[in-house]
Scaffold this motif. Structure first.
Motif, mmCIF file in Angstrom:
data_model
loop_
_atom_site.group_PDB
_atom_site.id
_atom_site.type_symbol
_atom_site.label_atom_id
_atom_site.label_comp_id
_atom_site.label_asym_id
_atom_site.label_seq_id
_atom_site.Cartn_x
_atom_site.Cartn_y
_atom_site.Cartn_z
ATOM 1 N N ALA A 88 0.832 -1.202 0.000
ATOM 2 C CA ALA A 88 0.000 0.000 0.000
ATOM 3 C C ALA A 88 0.868 1.253 0.000
ATOM 4 C CB ALA A 88 -0.930 -0.004 1.207
ATOM 5 N N ASP A 89 1.930 1.224 0.803
ATOM 6 C CA ASP A 89 2.845 2.368 0.851
ATOM 7 C C ASP A 89 3.500 2.593 -0.510
ATOM 8 O OD1 ASP A 89 2.254 2.704 3.527
ATOM 9 O OD2 ASP A 89 4.032 1.624 4.240
ATOM 10 N N ILE A 90 3.858 1.506 -1.183
ATOM 11 C CA ILE A 90 4.463 1.616 -2.514
ATOM 12 C C ILE A 90 3.472 2.218 -3.498
ATOM 13 C CG2 ILE A 90 5.326 0.282 -4.477
ATOM 14 C CD1 ILE A 90 6.530 -1.678 -2.416
ATOM 15 N N ALA A 91 2.225 1.736 -3.464
ATOM 16 C CA ALA A 91 1.208 2.251 -4.383
ATOM 17 C C ALA A 91 0.977 3.742 -4.166
ATOM 18 C CB ALA A 91 -0.094 1.474 -4.203
ATOM 19 N N LEU A 92 0.904 4.161 -2.913
ATOM 20 C CA LEU A 92 0.693 5.579 -2.615
ATOM 21 C C LEU A 92 1.879 6.421 -3.065
ATOM 22 C CD1 LEU A 92 -0.893 5.189 0.937
ATOM 23 C CD2 LEU A 92 -2.076 5.893 -1.155
ATOM 24 N N SER A 93 3.090 5.889 -2.910
ATOM 25 C CA SER A 93 4.282 6.639 -3.313
ATOM 26 C C SER A 93 4.374 6.797 -4.828
ATOM 27 C CB SER A 93 5.541 5.942 -2.789
ATOM 28 O OG SER A 93 5.803 4.743 -3.497
ATOM 29 N N ASN A 94 3.665 5.949 -5.567
ATOM 30 C CA ASN A 94 3.694 6.022 -7.026
ATOM 31 C C ASN A 94 2.519 6.777 -7.618
ATOM 32 O OD1 ASN A 94 6.109 4.619 -7.991
ATOM 33 N ND2 ASN A 94 5.260 2.829 -6.967
ATOM 34 N N GLY A 95 1.691 7.397 -6.761
ATOM 35 C CA GLY A 95 0.653 8.273 -7.288
ATOM 36 C C GLY A 95 -0.772 7.885 -6.992
ATOM 37 N N CYS A 96 -0.990 6.718 -6.387
ATOM 38 C CA CYS A 96 -2.372 6.353 -6.033
ATOM 39 C C CYS A 96 -2.910 7.327 -4.979
ATOM 40 C CB CYS A 96 -2.439 4.935 -5.491
ATOM 41 S SG CYS A 96 -2.208 3.649 -6.734
ATOM 42 N N ILE A 97 -4.181 7.702 -5.101
ATOM 43 C CA ILE A 97 -4.802 8.559 -4.083
ATOM 44 C C ILE A 97 -5.337 7.714 -2.932
ATOM 45 C CG2 ILE A 97 -5.346 10.421 -5.695
ATOM 46 C CD1 ILE A 97 -8.268 9.370 -5.698
ATOM 47 N N HIS A 98 -5.608 6.442 -3.206
ATOM 48 C CA HIS A 98 -6.024 5.490 -2.183
ATOM 49 C C HIS A 98 -5.432 4.137 -2.537
ATOM 50 C CE1 HIS A 98 -9.057 8.077 -0.230
ATOM 51 N NE2 HIS A 98 -9.351 8.486 -1.452
ATOM 52 N N ALA A 99 -5.068 3.361 -1.501
ATOM 53 C CA ALA A 99 -4.591 1.995 -1.698
ATOM 54 C C ALA A 99 -5.437 1.078 -0.825
ATOM 55 C CB ALA A 99 -3.116 1.870 -1.345
ATOM 56 N N ILE A 100 -6.137 0.146 -1.432
ATOM 57 C CA ILE A 100 -7.051 -0.743 -0.729
ATOM 58 C C ILE A 100 -6.392 -2.114 -0.563
ATOM 59 C CG2 ILE A 100 -9.317 -1.848 -0.784
ATOM 60 C CD1 ILE A 100 -10.211 0.399 -2.712
ATOM 61 N N ASN A 101 -6.300 -2.577 0.669
ATOM 62 C CA ASN A 101 -5.785 -3.913 0.940
ATOM 63 C C ASN A 101 -6.948 -4.895 0.769
ATOM 64 O OD1 ASN A 101 -4.860 -6.356 2.030
ATOM 65 N ND2 ASN A 101 -3.600 -5.330 3.570
ATOM 66 N N TYR A 102 -6.957 -5.624 -0.336
ATOM 67 C CA TYR A 102 -8.091 -6.491 -0.643
ATOM 68 C C TYR A 102 -8.179 -7.695 0.295
ATOM 69 C CZ TYR A 102 -4.661 -9.402 -3.122
ATOM 70 O OH TYR A 102 -3.585 -10.180 -3.436
ATOM 71 N N LYS A 103 -7.122 -7.941 1.091
ATOM 72 C CA LYS A 103 -7.162 -9.050 2.044
ATOM 73 C C LYS A 103 -7.900 -8.680 3.321
ATOM 74 C CE LYS A 103 -3.208 -11.805 0.593
ATOM 75 N NZ LYS A 103 -1.983 -12.525 1.029
ATOM 76 N N THR A 104 -7.969 -7.392 3.611
ATOM 77 C CA THR A 104 -8.612 -6.949 4.850
ATOM 78 C C THR A 104 -9.837 -6.082 4.609
ATOM 79 O OG1 THR A 104 -7.159 -5.001 4.994
ATOM 80 C CG2 THR A 104 -6.420 -7.025 6.092
ATOM 81 N N GLU A 105 -10.068 -5.649 3.361
ATOM 82 C CA GLU A 105 -11.191 -4.776 3.043
ATOM 83 C C GLU A 105 -11.916 -5.287 1.805
ATOM 84 O OE1 GLU A 105 -10.174 -0.301 3.876
ATOM 85 O OE2 GLU A 105 -8.495 -1.171 2.781
ATOM 86 N N SER A 106 -13.193 -4.954 1.693
ATOM 87 C CA SER A 106 -13.958 -5.216 0.476
ATOM 88 C C SER A 106 -13.685 -4.077 -0.501
ATOM 89 C CB SER A 106 -15.450 -5.293 0.791
ATOM 90 O OG SER A 106 -16.223 -5.178 -0.398
ATOM 91 N N PHE A 107 -12.983 -4.372 -1.594
ATOM 92 C CA PHE A 107 -12.629 -3.254 -2.476
ATOM 93 C C PHE A 107 -13.842 -2.643 -3.180
ATOM 94 C CE2 PHE A 107 -11.711 -6.808 -5.472
ATOM 95 C CZ PHE A 107 -12.358 -6.374 -6.624
ATOM 96 N N PRO A 108 -14.920 -3.397 -3.522
ATOM 97 C CA PRO A 108 -16.095 -2.719 -4.093
ATOM 98 C C PRO A 108 -16.727 -1.720 -3.109
ATOM 99 C CG PRO A 108 -16.163 -5.057 -4.595
ATOM 100 C CD PRO A 108 -15.078 -4.865 -3.585
ATOM 101 N N GLU A 109 -16.800 -2.102 -1.834
ATOM 102 C CA GLU A 109 -17.371 -1.188 -0.846
ATOM 103 C C GLU A 109 -16.504 0.047 -0.668
ATOM 104 O OE1 GLU A 109 -18.159 -3.179 2.809
ATOM 105 O OE2 GLU A 109 -19.566 -4.629 1.915
ATOM 106 N N ARG A 110 -15.182 -0.146 -0.619
ATOM 107 C CA ARG A 110 -14.285 1.009 -0.464
ATOM 108 C C ARG A 110 -14.333 1.912 -1.677
ATOM 109 N NH1 ARG A 110 -12.607 3.923 1.902
ATOM 110 N NH2 ARG A 110 -10.343 3.985 1.779
ATOM 111 N N VAL A 111 -14.443 1.338 -2.867
ATOM 112 C CA VAL A 111 -14.542 2.165 -4.077
ATOM 113 C C VAL A 111 -15.805 3.013 -4.035
ATOM 114 C CG1 VAL A 111 -14.939 2.078 -6.574
ATOM 115 C CG2 VAL A 111 -13.087 0.734 -5.553
ATOM 116 N N LYS A 112 -16.906 2.418 -3.598
ATOM 117 C CA LYS A 112 -18.161 3.183 -3.498
ATOM 118 C C LYS A 112 -18.022 4.326 -2.503
ATOM 119 C CE LYS A 112 -21.185 -0.662 -4.823
ATOM 120 N NZ LYS A 112 -22.196 -1.659 -4.364
ATOM 121 N N GLU A 113 -17.340 4.054 -1.370
ATOM 122 C CA GLU A 113 -17.120 5.112 -0.383
ATOM 123 C C GLU A 113 -16.254 6.227 -0.958
ATOM 124 O OE1 GLU A 113 -15.334 3.346 3.014
ATOM 125 O OE2 GLU A 113 -17.037 2.031 3.455
ATOM 126 N N ILE A 114 -15.164 5.841 -1.597
ATOM 127 C CA ILE A 114 -14.219 6.830 -2.123
ATOM 128 C C ILE A 114 -14.843 7.686 -3.209
ATOM 129 C CG2 ILE A 114 -12.054 7.074 -3.422
ATOM 130 C CD1 ILE A 114 -11.118 4.474 -1.970
#
Length: 326
Positions: A180-206
């Motif tokens: 996640a830290d690597i993704a953020l350092s490369n320009g992502c505005i959010h990094a979702i850990n799909y092992k601990t979070e539901s990425f569809p739900e987080r995308v809807k929130e974001i």
């Protein structure tokens, strides 16, 4: 200069253990061929697909589709390259996991003087893939919202760097806090850990329920169905790999609900001619030169440890570009 090459070979499909090593004479280049002494060899998930049979290849076969090196011999009819030229190539015929090889020049380009062979081997082929994904499959515009799976991987890092440069808002999925830290350092505005979070739900929130304009997916089976849930109406899913296995057969009702688009592209159809490869490589080299895309510390393995590189890549223990050094 030895006329023998040390190269990887597989007699059957399977796990990393099927990789064997042989020493063979280097053929004299025929019409339209050159002999390249490798300096750096790129490792791609495509190599694993070839080894396992996900992408069918006849066996026995060599492995590897990408490398950079110096031309040692030129065959009849070759006018675009000379002995001593630094070159990089990507694509078939397989066999880049070797100290040297003789091959056709169709998918080969010269390396500019201001770019190292290591950067060329670790970035060009992946950069060409990113170029057709974000500029041709779905031409991403500034302020569009992109979901990019495996954002800390080799292609993922290049893509998020380039997309951020274009002004897109990139949401990345990853499998750990470190990634996640690597993704953020490369320009992502959010990094979702799909092992601990539901990425569809987080995308809807974001996105405030809107959804993303495009999803880029190389995971396949474990991500496709949920990825459709992340798209806005008339959004597009670009599936370009299957690291978790092939997705289930597509139910077109999923597309109908929000008038969605889906494509399964191949670089062979977007960079099928030498002219197309050269044109795209100019763009990629320019992005490398400007520092837009980068791989500051590619993960290096000795050539003889290719099986270990495959095992680590499959186990998602790597981040960024992976290279073999003869």
């Amino acid at each position: 200069m030895s006329n023998l090459a040390f190269r990887a070979n597989i007699q059957r499909l399977g796990g990393p253990e099927v990789i064997e090593w042989v020493e063979e004479p280097i053929p004299v280049p025929a019409e339209g061929e050159v002999t390249v002494r490798h300096e750096t060899i790129g490792v791609n998930y495509t190599d694993i697909y070839h080894r396992t049979g996900e992408y069918p290849v006849p066996v026995p076969t060599g492995l590897g589709v990408e490398a950079a090196g110096v031309i040692e011999a030129v065959g009849p009819g070759v006018t675009s390259f000379n002995v001593g030229d630094r070159v990089v190539y990507g694509g078939r015929p397989l066999g880049s996991y070797s100290t040297a090889r003789t091959m056709p020049i169709e998918r080969m380009v010269g390396i500019p003087d201001d770019i190292s062979s290591e950067k060329a081997a670790s970035l060009l082929f992946k950069g060409l893939a990113v170029e057709y994904l974000i500029r041709q499959c779905y031409p991403v515009k500034p302020d569009e919202i992109v979901l990019f799976h495996a954002a800390a991987g080799g292609i993922g890092q290049i893509a998020t760097q380039w997309l951020s440069h274009l002004g897109a808002k990139v949401i990345g999925t990853v499998s750990s806090k470190e990634k996640a830290d690597i993704a953020l350092s490369n320009g992502c505005i959010h990094a979702i850990n799909y092992k601990t979070e539901s990425f569809p739900e987080r995308v809807k929130e974001i996105t405030g329920g809107r959804g993303v304009d495009v999803v880029y997916d190389a995971i396949g089976k474990d991500a496709v169905e949920q990825s459709f849930q992340c798209l806005r109406p008339r959004g597009m899913l670009v599936n370009y790999g299957n690291t978790s296995g092939a997705p289930a057969p597509l139910d077109f009702k999923i597309l109908q609900r929000n008038s969605l688009y889906v494509t399964r592209p191949s670089i062979a159809n977007y960079a099928s001619t030498r002219a197309q490869i050269e044109k795209a490589s100019v763009v990629v080299f320019d992005m490398i030169r400007k520092g837009v895309i980068r791989s500051d510390k590619p993960l290096r393995y000795p050539l003889k440890d290719a099986a270990k590189a495959h095992s680590d890549l499959e186990g998602r223990k790597t981040t960024g570009s992976v290279i073999l050094v003869p």
